[in-house]
Design a protein around this motif. Structure first.
Motif, PDB file in Angstrom:
ATOM      1  N   GLN A  30      55.028  41.980  45.505  1.00 56.29           N
ATOM      2  CA  GLN A  30      54.603  41.091  45.433  1.00 56.29           C
ATOM      3  C   GLN A  30      52.802  41.346  45.732  1.00 56.29           C
ATOM      4  OE1 GLN A  30      56.298  38.050  47.253  1.00 56.29           O
ATOM      5  NE2 GLN A  30      55.738  36.490  45.779  1.00 56.29           N
ATOM      6  N   MET A  31      52.675  42.123  47.232  1.00 51.48           N
ATOM      7  CA  MET A  31      51.879  41.761  48.242  1.00 51.48           C
ATOM      8  C   MET A  31      50.490  43.308  46.895  1.00 51.48           C
ATOM      9  SD  MET A  31      52.631  43.130  51.649  1.00 51.48           S
ATOM     10  CE  MET A  31      51.325  43.541  52.353  1.00 51.48           C
ATOM     11  N   GLN A  33      51.069  43.012  43.742  1.00 52.62           N
ATOM     12  CA  GLN A  33      49.933  41.637  43.105  1.00 52.62           C
ATOM     13  C   GLN A  33      49.092  41.262  43.097  1.00 52.62           C
ATOM     14  OE1 GLN A  33      53.786  39.128  41.401  1.00 52.62           O
ATOM     15  NE2 GLN A  33      52.056  37.957  40.274  1.00 52.62           N
ATOM     16  N   TYR A  34      49.351  40.142  44.366  1.00 54.81           N
ATOM     17  CA  TYR A  34      48.415  39.983  45.132  1.00 54.81           C
ATOM     18  C   TYR A  34      46.740  40.833  45.122  1.00 54.81           C
ATOM     19  CZ  TYR A  34      51.623  36.088  46.500  1.00 54.81           C
ATOM     20  OH  TYR A  34      53.064  35.289  45.944  1.00 54.81           O
ATOM     21  N   GLU A  35      47.033  41.428  45.648  1.00 50.73           N
ATOM     22  CA  GLU A  35      45.892  42.556  45.641  1.00 50.73           C
ATOM     23  C   GLU A  35      45.328  42.845  44.277  1.00 50.73           C
ATOM     24  OE1 GLU A  35      47.393  46.245  47.077  1.00 50.73           O
ATOM     25  OE2 GLU A  35      47.265  45.404  49.042  1.00 50.73           O
ATOM     26  N   GLU A  37      44.889  40.842  41.673  1.00 54.17           N
ATOM     27  CA  GLU A  37      44.236  39.423  41.330  1.00 54.17           C
ATOM     28  C   GLU A  37      42.729  38.873  41.521  1.00 54.17           C
ATOM     29  OE1 GLU A  37      47.287  36.758  42.164  1.00 54.17           O
ATOM     30  OE2 GLU A  37      49.244  37.210  40.729  1.00 54.17           O
ATOM     31  N   ASP A  39      41.090  38.745  45.631  1.00 50.44           N
ATOM     32  CA  ASP A  39      41.332  38.393  47.246  1.00 50.44           C
ATOM     33  C   ASP A  39      40.010  37.261  46.556  1.00 50.44           C
ATOM     34  OD1 ASP A  39      43.071  39.829  47.357  1.00 50.44           O
ATOM     35  OD2 ASP A  39      41.938  41.223  49.275  1.00 50.44           O
ATOM     36  N   ASN A  43      42.183  31.850  48.250  1.00 47.29           N
ATOM     37  CA  ASN A  43      43.387  32.441  47.042  1.00 47.29           C
ATOM     38  C   ASN A  43      44.120  33.199  47.851  1.00 47.29           C
ATOM     39  OD1 ASN A  43      42.901  31.871  44.732  1.00 47.29           O
ATOM     40  ND2 ASN A  43      42.149  33.381  44.106  1.00 47.29           N
ATOM     41  N   GLU A  44      43.489  33.764  49.191  1.00 48.97           N
ATOM     42  CA  GLU A  44      44.475  34.483  50.248  1.00 48.97           C
ATOM     43  C   GLU A  44      45.074  32.855  50.995  1.00 48.97           C
ATOM     44  OE1 GLU A  44      42.087  36.765  52.739  1.00 48.97           O
ATOM     45  OE2 GLU A  44      41.730  37.800  50.741  1.00 48.97           O
ATOM     46  N   ARG A  47      48.182  31.255  49.068  1.00 49.47           N
ATOM     47  CA  ARG A  47      49.670  33.288  49.019  1.00 49.47           C
ATOM     48  C   ARG A  47      49.893  32.729  50.201  1.00 49.47           C
ATOM     49  NH1 ARG A  47      45.197  36.734  45.471  1.00 49.47           N
ATOM     50  NH2 ARG A  47      45.268  37.360  47.217  1.00 49.47           N
ATOM     51  N   TYR A  51      53.813  32.479  50.575  1.00 48.56           N
ATOM     52  CA  TYR A  51      55.088  33.563  51.092  1.00 48.56           C
ATOM     53  C   TYR A  51      55.276  32.923  51.944  1.00 48.56           C
ATOM     54  CZ  TYR A  51      56.497  37.729  53.405  1.00 48.56           C
ATOM     55  OH  TYR A  51      56.800  38.772  54.172  1.00 48.56           O
TER      56      TYR A  51
END
Length: 86
Positions: A30-31, A33-35, A37, A39, A43-44, A47, A51
């Protein structure tokens, strides 16, 4: 009989370890995937809140059940060894 109890304890311990690994791998995936997409501050922040909610709802619950089962089996094995070991 004692050997079977020890083997059961080891099997459940390994299962808990594998379960912990799977939960950790899920979080790592999941981390990543966030990276990918991108930053932005918004968004951070979103998220981070998401989380916190999902981690407490799913990951902690799964880990708690796994380790509660592990403690129960270890307790039964310990009592069995103390009882049958004499």
């Amino acid at each position: 009989m004692t050997a079977y109890m020890i083997i059961a304890g080891i099997i459940v311990s390994i299962a808990a370890l594998v379960g912990t690994f799977l939960v950790g791998r899920d979080v790592s995936r999941q981390m990543k995937q966030y990276e990918e997409e991108g930053d932005t501050v918004e968004n951070e922040l979103s998220r981070s809140h998401a989380y916190e909610k999902t981690s407490l709802k799913y990951n902690i619950k799964r880990l708690s059940w796994m380790y509660a089962a592990l403690m129960f089996v270890v307790l039964i094995v310990s009592i069995g060894i103390a009882y049958y070991g004499k």
